[in-house]
Design an enzyme around this catalytic site. Structure first.
Site, PDB file in Angstrom:
ATOM      1  N   GLY A  20       1.327   0.745  -3.726  1.00 33.16           N
ATOM      2  CA  GLY A  20       2.568   0.484  -4.214  1.00 33.16           C
ATOM      3  C   GLY A  20       3.034   1.801  -4.586  1.00 33.16           C
ATOM      4  O   GLY A  20       4.345   2.087  -4.339  1.00 33.16           O
TER       5      GLY A  20
ATOM      6  N   VAL B 167      -6.357  -0.424  -5.046  1.00 37.09           N
ATOM      7  CA  VAL B 167      -5.668  -0.053  -4.094  1.00 37.09           C
ATOM      8  C   VAL B 167      -4.229  -0.666  -4.119  1.00 37.09           C
ATOM      9  O   VAL B 167      -3.888  -0.139  -3.585  1.00 37.09           O
ATOM     10  CB  VAL B 167      -6.667  -0.592  -2.939  1.00 37.09           C
ATOM     11  CG1 VAL B 167      -6.749  -0.480  -1.580  1.00 37.09           C
ATOM     12  CG2 VAL B 167      -8.374  -0.200  -2.893  1.00 37.09           C
ATOM     13  N   ASP B 168      -4.763  -1.865  -4.452  1.00 34.78           N
ATOM     14  CA  ASP B 168      -2.819  -2.238  -4.442  1.00 34.78           C
ATOM     15  C   ASP B 168      -2.522  -1.259  -4.858  1.00 34.78           C
ATOM     16  O   ASP B 168      -0.520  -1.152  -4.645  1.00 34.78           O
ATOM     17  CB  ASP B 168      -3.282  -3.560  -5.104  1.00 34.78           C
ATOM     18  CG  ASP B 168      -3.443  -4.858  -3.686  1.00 34.78           C
ATOM     19  OD1 ASP B 168      -2.277  -4.334  -2.554  1.00 34.78           O
ATOM     20  OD2 ASP B 168      -3.339  -5.830  -4.145  1.00 34.78           O
ATOM     21  N   VAL B 169      -2.430  -1.129  -6.591  1.00 36.51           N
ATOM     22  CA  VAL B 169      -1.185  -0.055  -7.296  1.00 36.51           C
ATOM     23  C   VAL B 169      -1.192   1.224  -6.943  1.00 36.51           C
ATOM     24  O   VAL B 169       0.030   1.291  -6.503  1.00 36.51           O
ATOM     25  CB  VAL B 169      -2.202  -0.115  -8.892  1.00 36.51           C
ATOM     26  CG1 VAL B 169      -1.629   0.784  -9.251  1.00 36.51           C
ATOM     27  CG2 VAL B 169      -2.120  -1.729  -9.399  1.00 36.51           C
TER      28      VAL B 169
END
Length: 374
Positions: free
Chosen positions: A171, A166-168
């Site tokens: 981003g 989810v972070d990727v």
């Protein structure tokens, strides 16, 4: 050769993963990125190990911070330096809890007065409204955002993805939003506030699952390695280890049956269409596993690929990098002795570049203060 974003200055007030990943992608494309870090400690990921590189640096930090410069600033004591950097920057990226930058005098309304052309990107866990106080951790987003509910075996407790996905994804959305805002600035001279959250990014990335709910009210469930809408499209057992087969249409299914010496399956009315195969999944998968048990995964990979059937063994990362090397994808680079995963973009005129190893904490303070006249 200049990068597509050469000449842009990015003030990176983010840390951990979503923000640093976005700013590294911008840096790879030529932007000058100044990473603002806490004195004495720096980005949290500088301490996230093991594993460590041979010189003792955490590989987590090294993975998302190349091509950047670092300055250590106490955002209370050094606020004027931070404001000077924002005044000079084309882009500012931050992922503090909503309200923090405003309290420091570094929120978008204040900096817009200082720098009307600034593209200001805020990355949050759950937006700046009622969810502002919720902790923006990838694991929490995977849980409350539904990803864990569709990952893992049926009836299981829910399983997270093996990486902070989810972070990727967030981003990547941040980078796209920044580029769109820069295009608008090219036309108007005006900056704007770009906002992206982990939860919204995840719901978008859930694609077919999220669409099933939004368009038909269907709440998807975990199916392990199986696909809710395509059969065969899952993990099978070869003689020695698993192999994935993804026969996404009738032609590929017929080619699979022929390669397995089971043309009778292709002619069986129970499996004539994809919808039939979804309905008859259990029986068909049993038949396919029985046929696949005759040879090894590597043998089937060669045979089925030659027959036009999408498939592949389940590789570990060492084998995955080796495959990418064999295919000429050049998946890694060495940057001043630091191994790096290559940027996946291939641009014929302005390709990504690898100019600077991930910075040590505060190593560029003199350079930053010089360009700011501080």
């Amino acid at each position: 050769m200049s990068g597509a974003l050469s000449g842009l200055l990015v003030a990176d007030f983010s840390r951990v993963l979503a923000g640093p990943y976005a700013t590294m992608l911008l840096a790879d494309l030529g932007a000058e990125v100044v990473k603002v870090e806490r004195p004495g400690a720096g980005d949290d990921t500088r301490a996230w190990g093991p594993p460590y590189a041979p010189d003792g640096e955490a590989t987590y930090f090294l993975g998302v911070n190349r091509n950047k410069r670092s300055i250590a600033l106490d955002l209370r004591a050094d606020i004027e330096v931070a404001r000077a950097l924002a005044a000079r920057a084309d882009v500012l990226v931050e992922n503090f809890r909503p309200g923090t930058m405003d309290r420091l005098g570094l929120g978008y309304p204040a900096l817009r007065e200082l720098n009307p052309g600034l593209v200001y990107c805020s990355i949050t866990g759950f937006g700046s409204g009622p969810g502002a106080g919720l902790p923006g951790y990838d694991l929490i987003a995977q849980a409350v955002g539904g990803l864990m509910s569709v990952t893992g075996e049926p009836g299981g407790p829910g399983t997270k993805a093996g990486v902070a996905l989810v972070d990727v994804i967030t981003g990547l959305h941040a980078g796209l939003g920044i580029l769109a805002a820069l295009r608008h600035r090219d036309d108007t001279g005006e900056g704007q506030h770009v906002e992206v959250s982990l939860l919204s990014s995840l719901l978008s990335a859930l694609t077919n699952h999220a669409s099933a709910y939004a368009a038909a009210g269907v709440v998807p469930q975990a199916m392990g390695n199986r696909h809710p809408s395509i059969v065969p499209y899952e993990v099978f057992e070869a003689a020695d280890r698993p192999i994935v087969i993804a026969a996404g249409n009738d032609r590929q299914f017929q080619a699979l049956c022929k390669a397995l010496d089971r043309p009778d399956l292709a002619g069986d009315p129970r499996y004539a269409t994809n919808a039939d195969r979804v309905a008859g999944r259990v029986g068909l998968v049993a038949e396919l596993n029985a046929a696949l048990a005759a040879r090894t995964a590597d043998e089937w990979f060669e045979t089925l690929t030659a027959a036009g059937v999408p498939c592949g063994p389940i590789n570990d990362l060492a084998a995955a990098f080796a495959l990418a090397d064999d295919l000429g994808l050049e998946p890694s680079v060495q940057l001043d002795g630091v191994g790096q995963v290559a940027n996946p973009l291939r641009l014929s005129a302005t390709p990504p570049s690898y100019r600077r190893r991930p910075p040590r904490l505060g190593e560029d303070e003199d350079w930053v203060r010089e360009i700011l006249g501080r």
